[in-house]
Design a protein around this motif. Sequence first.
Motif, PDB file in Angstrom:
ATOM      1  N   LYS A 120       0.087   3.228  11.379  1.00 36.52           N
ATOM      2  CA  LYS A 120       1.364   2.738  11.876  1.00 36.52           C
ATOM      3  C   LYS A 120       1.313   2.765  13.405  1.00 36.52           C
ATOM      4  CE  LYS A 120       4.082   5.615   9.583  1.00 36.52           C
ATOM      5  NZ  LYS A 120       5.344   6.190   9.004  1.00 36.52           N
ATOM      6  N   HIS A 121       2.296   2.111  14.041  1.00 39.22           N
ATOM      7  CA  HIS A 121       2.322   2.106  15.509  1.00 39.22           C
ATOM      8  C   HIS A 121       2.444   3.531  16.050  1.00 39.22           C
ATOM      9  CE1 HIS A 121       4.052  -0.064  19.335  1.00 39.22           C
ATOM     10  NE2 HIS A 121       3.042   0.747  19.625  1.00 39.22           N
ATOM     11  N   PHE A 122       3.301   4.327  15.448  1.00 37.40           N
ATOM     12  CA  PHE A 122       3.429   5.736  15.818  1.00 37.40           C
ATOM     13  C   PHE A 122       3.231   6.549  14.544  1.00 37.40           C
ATOM     14  CE2 PHE A 122       6.323   3.453  18.786  1.00 37.40           C
ATOM     15  CZ  PHE A 122       5.549   3.611  19.918  1.00 37.40           C
ATOM     16  N   ASP A 123       2.009   7.002  14.339  1.00 36.77           N
ATOM     17  CA  ASP A 123       1.616   7.585  13.069  1.00 36.77           C
ATOM     18  C   ASP A 123       1.097   9.004  13.281  1.00 36.77           C
ATOM     19  OD1 ASP A 123       1.196   7.689  10.342  1.00 36.77           O
ATOM     20  OD2 ASP A 123      -0.120   5.945  10.268  1.00 36.77           O
ATOM     21  N   SER A 124       0.895   9.704  12.166  1.00 35.41           N
ATOM     22  CA  SER A 124       0.293  11.042  12.201  1.00 35.41           C
ATOM     23  C   SER A 124      -1.084  11.065  11.559  1.00 35.41           C
ATOM     24  CB  SER A 124       1.199  12.043  11.466  1.00 35.41           C
ATOM     25  OG  SER A 124       2.458  12.120  12.075  1.00 35.41           O
ATOM     26  N   TYR A 125      -1.499   9.923  10.982  1.00 34.29           N
ATOM     27  CA  TYR A 125      -2.759   9.855  10.253  1.00 34.29           C
ATOM     28  C   TYR A 125      -3.506   8.571  10.607  1.00 34.29           C
ATOM     29  CZ  TYR A 125      -0.315  13.210   7.246  1.00 34.29           C
ATOM     30  OH  TYR A 125       0.386  14.283   6.774  1.00 34.29           O
ATOM     31  N   VAL A 126      -4.795   8.585  10.334  1.00 32.78           N
ATOM     32  CA  VAL A 126      -5.581   7.364  10.228  1.00 32.78           C
ATOM     33  C   VAL A 126      -5.750   7.106   8.741  1.00 32.78           C
ATOM     34  CG1 VAL A 126      -7.758   6.216  10.732  1.00 32.78           C
ATOM     35  CG2 VAL A 126      -6.799   7.851  12.385  1.00 32.78           C
ATOM     36  N   ARG A 127      -5.366   5.951   8.286  1.00 30.88           N
ATOM     37  CA  ARG A 127      -5.386   5.619   6.859  1.00 30.88           C
ATOM     38  C   ARG A 127      -6.571   4.716   6.571  1.00 30.88           C
ATOM     39  NH1 ARG A 127       0.481   6.055   5.453  1.00 30.88           N
ATOM     40  NH2 ARG A 127       1.419   6.979   7.327  1.00 30.88           N
ATOM     41  N   TYR A 128      -7.272   4.973   5.471  1.00 37.94           N
ATOM     42  CA  TYR A 128      -8.398   4.106   5.141  1.00 37.94           C
ATOM     43  C   TYR A 128      -8.599   4.000   3.639  1.00 37.94           C
ATOM     44  CZ  TYR A 128     -11.237   8.450   4.879  1.00 37.94           C
ATOM     45  OH  TYR A 128     -11.748   9.679   4.574  1.00 37.94           O
ATOM     46  N   HIS A 129      -9.273   2.917   3.251  1.00 38.41           N
ATOM     47  CA  HIS A 129      -9.623   2.628   1.862  1.00 38.41           C
ATOM     48  C   HIS A 129     -11.092   2.210   1.823  1.00 38.41           C
ATOM     49  CE1 HIS A 129      -5.300   1.944   0.421  1.00 38.41           C
ATOM     50  NE2 HIS A 129      -5.178   1.961   1.739  1.00 38.41           N
ATOM     51  N   SER A 130     -11.751   2.487   0.740  1.00 36.03           N
ATOM     52  CA  SER A 130     -13.127   2.042   0.511  1.00 36.03           C
ATOM     53  C   SER A 130     -13.140   0.946  -0.546  1.00 36.03           C
ATOM     54  CB  SER A 130     -14.005   3.214   0.055  1.00 36.03           C
ATOM     55  OG  SER A 130     -14.065   4.211   1.061  1.00 36.03           O
ATOM     56  N   SER A 131     -14.086   0.039  -0.428  1.00 34.52           N
ATOM     57  CA  SER A 131     -14.160  -1.075  -1.373  1.00 34.52           C
ATOM     58  C   SER A 131     -14.549  -0.580  -2.757  1.00 34.52           C
ATOM     59  CB  SER A 131     -15.171  -2.111  -0.887  1.00 34.52           C
ATOM     60  OG  SER A 131     -16.466  -1.538  -0.758  1.00 34.52           O
ATOM     61  N   ILE A 132     -14.121  -1.325  -3.778  1.00 36.94           N
ATOM     62  CA  ILE A 132     -14.458  -1.005  -5.160  1.00 36.94           C
ATOM     63  C   ILE A 132     -14.958  -2.275  -5.845  1.00 36.94           C
ATOM     64  CG2 ILE A 132     -12.859   0.921  -5.383  1.00 36.94           C
ATOM     65  CD1 ILE A 132     -10.898  -0.961  -6.746  1.00 36.94           C
ATOM     66  N   ASN A 133     -15.768  -2.101  -6.862  1.00 41.50           N
ATOM     67  CA  ASN A 133     -16.283  -3.230  -7.638  1.00 41.50           C
ATOM     68  C   ASN A 133     -15.329  -3.495  -8.789  1.00 41.50           C
ATOM     69  OD1 ASN A 133     -17.859  -5.250  -8.701  1.00 41.50           O
ATOM     70  ND2 ASN A 133     -19.418  -3.880  -9.549  1.00 41.50           N
ATOM     71  N   ASN A 134     -14.298  -4.287  -8.499  1.00 44.59           N
ATOM     72  CA  ASN A 134     -13.216  -4.509  -9.455  1.00 44.59           C
ATOM     73  C   ASN A 134     -12.754  -5.945  -9.322  1.00 44.59           C
ATOM     74  OD1 ASN A 134     -10.517  -4.639 -10.570  1.00 44.59           O
ATOM     75  ND2 ASN A 134     -10.507  -2.391 -10.580  1.00 44.59           N
ATOM     76  N   LYS A 135     -12.630  -6.649 -10.423  1.00 46.69           N
ATOM     77  CA  LYS A 135     -12.249  -8.060 -10.351  1.00 46.69           C
ATOM     78  C   LYS A 135     -10.808  -8.249  -9.881  1.00 46.69           C
ATOM     79  CE  LYS A 135     -10.667  -8.523 -15.162  1.00 46.69           C
ATOM     80  NZ  LYS A 135     -10.806  -9.296 -16.422  1.00 46.69           N
ATOM     81  N   ASP A 136      -9.988  -7.197 -10.019  1.00 42.87           N
ATOM     82  CA  ASP A 136      -8.580  -7.310  -9.665  1.00 42.87           C
ATOM     83  C   ASP A 136      -8.267  -6.801  -8.263  1.00 42.87           C
ATOM     84  OD1 ASP A 136      -7.860  -8.339 -12.224  1.00 42.87           O
ATOM     85  OD2 ASP A 136      -7.953  -6.287 -13.030  1.00 42.87           O
ATOM     86  N   SER A 137      -9.119  -5.965  -7.687  1.00 40.70           N
ATOM     87  CA  SER A 137      -8.818  -5.336  -6.402  1.00 40.70           C
ATOM     88  C   SER A 137     -10.014  -5.422  -5.469  1.00 40.70           C
ATOM     89  CB  SER A 137      -8.431  -3.865  -6.597  1.00 40.70           C
ATOM     90  OG  SER A 137      -7.312  -3.749  -7.444  1.00 40.70           O
ATOM     91  N   LEU A 138      -9.724  -5.357  -4.178  1.00 40.53           N
ATOM     92  CA  LEU A 138     -10.771  -5.326  -3.163  1.00 40.53           C
ATOM     93  C   LEU A 138     -11.083  -3.896  -2.732  1.00 40.53           C
ATOM     94  CD1 LEU A 138      -9.365  -8.277  -1.032  1.00 40.53           C
ATOM     95  CD2 LEU A 138     -11.494  -8.332  -2.336  1.00 40.53           C
ATOM     96  N   PHE A 139     -10.048  -3.040  -2.711  1.00 40.92           N
ATOM     97  CA  PHE A 139     -10.206  -1.674  -2.214  1.00 40.92           C
ATOM     98  C   PHE A 139      -9.535  -0.688  -3.158  1.00 40.92           C
ATOM     99  CE2 PHE A 139     -10.703  -4.267   1.568  1.00 40.92           C
ATOM    100  CZ  PHE A 139     -11.795  -3.671   2.178  1.00 40.92           C
ATOM    101  N   GLY A 140     -10.014   0.558  -3.080  1.00 36.22           N
ATOM    102  CA  GLY A 140      -9.473   1.620  -3.908  1.00 36.22           C
ATOM    103  C   GLY A 140      -8.306   2.333  -3.251  1.00 36.22           C
TER     104      GLY A 140
END
Length: 445
Positions: A120-140
Amino acid sequence: MKYYHVFMFCTLILFCACKQEKKTKELTDLAPKPLDTIITLTDDGAWCWFSDPRAIYTHGDQPGVLTGWVTADGSIEVAKINSEGAIKKQTLSQKLDKDDHANPAFVELVNGENMVFFTKHFDSYVRYHSSINNKDSLFGASVHSDPFDDKELEKFPLKRTTYANPYVLEEEAGKLFCFGRWTGFKPNFMASTDHGKTFSKAKVLITNYPFDGENRPYAKYYSDGKSKIHILFTDGHPRNEPTNSVYYAYYEKGSFWRVDGSKICTIETLPFEPKDASLVYQADAEKGKSWVFDIASDNQGNPVILYARYPDDEHHIYHYTRYDGEKWIDSRICDSGNWFPQTPENTVEPEPNYSGGMVINPLNSNIIYTSEKVNGIFEIVKYTLNDQGGIIDKKPITTNSKYDNVRPFVPRNMKEGDTEVVIWMENEKYIHYTDYKTAIKMYKK
């Protein structure tokens, strides 16, 4: 008389046909050429230019372009565009932050997996996702990383997380760096040696002394993916720094270096001050303050830089600068006009240095794309330059647009054979970074 009417009728038909042919030709001349395609990736998306890469090329079994944006309600969306132009989308976070600073940034790891980072612009965390091998989604699933180190906070007592810029270095066993404006409101980085499973606490990269929590250098980053990360930065925000200048340094093999190869410091002895790095542009009252827009490297690994000078807020002068191994070569590209936010009547524009923006083709640093005013509208323009920064060719990508086209970006991680694309933001409305109705467009050569 009969033959006269037949003659007049045929003449009228011929005249109308010629007129229609001329009209059709005029319309055809204004249209994109057959090989030039502009598509809409989303009609609801925005991004800033300090969380990058906003898009990357992906390779392997599923080649394409991976990108993302912030919607008008603050949701974080990602999209994969395959080689046939099909678009697969996923919402990573619903209504996270109605602010274009929260746009996602992407990286491809040495093991072929992808990751996406955002804050977020003023956040408390760095948020991240890793890719997954899934036909419905790009990231977990989302992971929240707390970057703050207690000892760093004692020295730089301000806790605020904005931006994310991930890069991988192959020659450091695939080490993953993520840069942002975190501890102390200054450029920081954290690192992972296990492909993003865990991260170190953040270290402050650049600061002035004595510490000033209101001062915030703005930084752009670029990596060759092998051993080097280039860093381009300013004294602070041009709204706050009347002589906001431009500086350069690079990271390699555990240390930070000036452009001539002389050492600034090691990771252990960070941070360094702007004056310790290489000066690219010294601002003054006559030439104007500045802001940075992109950095890449040439075939010899030397930095190539795009920045704007502001002799006043009504004139945003685009500059292209490259290091030839001995000196900086600086070239003026154009006066791009003034800011693009649509300032409400009888108000003072809060972001008068929001230029349309510029980007470098990462495979050919002699090619750049700009957003500049043409007949009162910001259009995307492609320039081909020589090694001295002289303009060889200039080609419009968008023409006669109804809405402004701004903040162009060429995906990073580009390899030989990848189709050249440029992606940008189209503004039906952009009052402020929290008040917008914008789309994301892509041009495919």
